[in-house]
Motif scaffolding. Structure first.
Motif, PDB file in Angstrom:
ATOM      1  N   PHE A  78      22.848  37.262  29.018  1.00 11.84           N
ATOM      2  CA  PHE A  78      23.394  38.489  30.106  1.00 11.84           C
ATOM      3  C   PHE A  78      24.717  38.972  29.544  1.00 11.84           C
ATOM      4  O   PHE A  78      25.110  39.788  30.421  1.00 11.84           O
ATOM      5  N   GLY A  79      25.145  38.504  28.745  1.00 13.29           N
ATOM      6  CA  GLY A  79      26.429  39.378  28.067  1.00 13.29           C
ATOM      7  C   GLY A  79      27.791  38.688  28.421  1.00 13.29           C
ATOM      8  O   GLY A  79      27.711  38.064  29.580  1.00 13.29           O
ATOM      9  N   VAL A  80      28.858  39.091  27.705  1.00 16.07           N
ATOM     10  CA  VAL A  80      29.965  38.676  27.978  1.00 16.07           C
ATOM     11  C   VAL A  80      30.606  38.837  29.500  1.00 16.07           C
ATOM     12  O   VAL A  80      31.395  38.059  30.153  1.00 16.07           O
ATOM     13  N   ARG A  81      30.507  40.166  29.814  1.00 16.74           N
ATOM     14  CA  ARG A  81      30.932  40.613  31.197  1.00 16.74           C
ATOM     15  C   ARG A  81      30.417  39.678  32.498  1.00 16.74           C
ATOM     16  O   ARG A  81      31.125  39.428  33.256  1.00 16.74           O
ATOM     17  N   VAL A  82      29.245  39.534  32.128  1.00 17.34           N
ATOM     18  CA  VAL A  82      28.462  38.429  33.328  1.00 17.34           C
ATOM     19  C   VAL A  82      29.155  37.369  33.449  1.00 17.34           C
ATOM     20  O   VAL A  82      29.398  36.507  34.355  1.00 17.34           O
ATOM     21  N   ALA A  83      29.544  36.833  31.987  1.00 17.94           N
ATOM     22  CA  ALA A  83      29.984  35.535  31.675  1.00 17.94           C
ATOM     23  C   ALA A  83      31.231  35.168  32.430  1.00 17.94           C
ATOM     24  O   ALA A  83      31.581  34.372  33.187  1.00 17.94           O
ATOM     25  N   ILE A  84      32.195  36.478  32.151  1.00 20.44           N
ATOM     26  CA  ILE A  84      33.572  36.401  32.601  1.00 20.44           C
ATOM     27  C   ILE A  84      33.496  36.475  34.256  1.00 20.44           C
ATOM     28  O   ILE A  84      34.183  35.735  34.868  1.00 20.44           O
ATOM     29  N   TRP A  85      32.644  37.145  34.969  1.00 23.65           N
ATOM     30  CA  TRP A  85      32.318  37.278  36.313  1.00 23.65           C
ATOM     31  C   TRP A  85      32.193  35.752  36.743  1.00 23.65           C
ATOM     32  O   TRP A  85      32.462  35.262  37.808  1.00 23.65           O
ATOM     33  N   MET A  86      31.030  35.254  36.359  1.00 26.02           N
ATOM     34  CA  MET A  86      30.546  33.884  36.669  1.00 26.02           C
ATOM     35  C   MET A  86      31.817  32.860  36.354  1.00 26.02           C
ATOM     36  O   MET A  86      31.751  32.091  37.445  1.00 26.02           O
TER      37      MET A  86
END
Length: 418
Positions: free
Chosen positions: A90-98
């Protein structure tokens, strides 16, 4: 005949030893859901609704078993943590939010767990200003300096102390017939307030952190795919065990608090309130349970965040590695424990109500976790023949719908004053 019996016992002895060797992730993760934050939420739920809250226990146990098994299966088959897979797919951006959401929710839970340790220390006459930092520092250095297998044994020793809740429940002499009936038959009106508390109970049992922890913990244990069916048994046993303990916890508090129309402001109050009814020993048992729940909870939830940080951002992180190899892993663990201890040491800090809010947010967050479990566990390139079956997918989707509906009704009801 003798040889047949010998082969039979040898066969089942081998299976039993396999299961015993695989024990750990399912039972530890599930029982750790009954941490100090959980004890506070169960106590408040039982004090407010008595046996009525027990109606959600059986479906909650089934959902816990299914979701924990999916998380463990993903780790065994993919040989990666849930956070790793979220970042990759799902990508780094989603990872950061999660990770940001997980860190915030977990930190509130850790604060509540450390607060539970503080309350238990006060209950037993210890000075928390001295004893609390000493306990937290001891826990950190123990985790940092020992191996995975030693830490796992330590967790199992702590779990044994949860029997204190069973003892307290029996000493309170509840109406076991009514308590059992309440598991299957609703005993009160379903109001927005009930739904709010029910979501908090679900959120402290089927935790967002629990889904990440069992996944990372299974990966750290290095369970082979050949033993996946034995791991499933262990996960199911863990789900049953944790909610059996929840049952006794709720029953004990319902007898002491709800049936006597008392008000409590902390989980320690529940331990004190049961003493006139079931005796001082029952109160001591609840106090010991609170202390152990706080210790187990603060370590495991903090480890979850440390595991997630390592996986989301691609750093090394394992309990079998020393500080030099997993520096960011152990630093993340330390930062959380220091922040939680510093906040709890502030005077006039009461976190009983906050635990209910935190666990409601945990429950609100679950459909997001279930979405990732659904997508990853049904991805053929990741799971192959070990993809979800129709029943598991039905449980994830229907549970998400029920949770979102219940949270919407509870929030609207609170705003409208229903």
């Amino acid at each position: 005949m003798y040889n047949t019996i010998k082969r039979f016992f040898k066969h089942w002895t081998t299976r039993f030893l396999f299961i015993m060797a695989l024990m750990g992730p399912g039972i530890i993760t599930a029982v750790a859901d009954n941490d100090a934050a959980g004890v506070s939420t169960y106590s408040l739920a039982a004090a407010t609704f008595g046996y009525q809250i027990l109606i959600i226990l059986i479906p909650m146990t089934l959902l816990l078993a299914v979701t924990q098994e999916i998380g463990a299966r993903i780790a065994i088959v993919a040989e990666k943590g849930l956070a790793d897979l979220i970042r990759e797919q799902f990508g780094v951006r989603v990872a950061i939010w999660m990770y940001g959401l997980l860190f915030f929710i977990n930190l509130v839970v850790i604060i509540t767990d450390v607060s539970g340790i503080k309350s238990a220390l006060v209950l037993f006459g210890f000075n928390p200003i001295v004893a609390l930092p000493f306990i937290i520092a001891g826990l950190y250095f123990f985790v940092m300096r020992t191996t995975y297998s030693t830490i796992e044994k330590f967790f199992f020793i702590l779990i044994g102390f949860y029997a204190t809740y069973i003892i307290s429940a029996f000493m309170a002499k509840p109406d076991w017939g009514l308590a059992t009936k309440s598991l299957f038959v609703p005993t009160g009106t379903i109001t927005p307030k009930f739904l709010y508390v029910a979501i908090a109970v679900i959120g402290t049992t089927i935790t967002a952190w629990g889904q990440f922890f069992i996944n990372s913990y299974v990966k750290d244990k290095r369970i082979s795919i050949e033993n996946i069916k034995y791991n499933k048994i262990e996960v199911y046993v863990g789900a049953f065990l944790t909610d059996a303990l929840t049952f006794f916890m709720i029953v004990a508090v319902a007898v002491a608090i709800f049936q006597n129309n008392l008000t409590i402001t902390s989980a320690a109050d529940a331990a004190m309130a049961i003493q006139p009814i079931a005796g001082n020993f029952a109160g001591v048992m609840l106090g010991v349970g609170l202390l152990i729940a706080g210790i187990l909870g603060c370590v495991i939830v903090a480890l979850t965040t440390a595991y997630a940080f390592s996986e989301f951002f691609g750093y090394s992180g394992s309990l079998d590695e020393d500080f030099r190899k997993s520096k960011l892993f152990y630093t993340t663990l330390l930062v959380q424990l220091v922040i939680a201890t510093a906040i709890v040491m502030l005077p006039q800090i009461s976190l009983f109500a906050i635990s209910l809010i935190a666990n409601f947010i945990n429950g609100l967050f679950l459909p997001v976790i279930f979405f990732f479990l659904y997508k990853i566990a049904n991805n053929e390139s990741v799971m192959g023949q070990y993809r979800n079956n129709h029943w598991q997918n039905f449980m994830l989707v229907s549970a998400s719908i029920v949770i979102m509906t219940a949270t919407s009704v509870s929030i609207i009801g609170s705003v409208m004053g229903w």
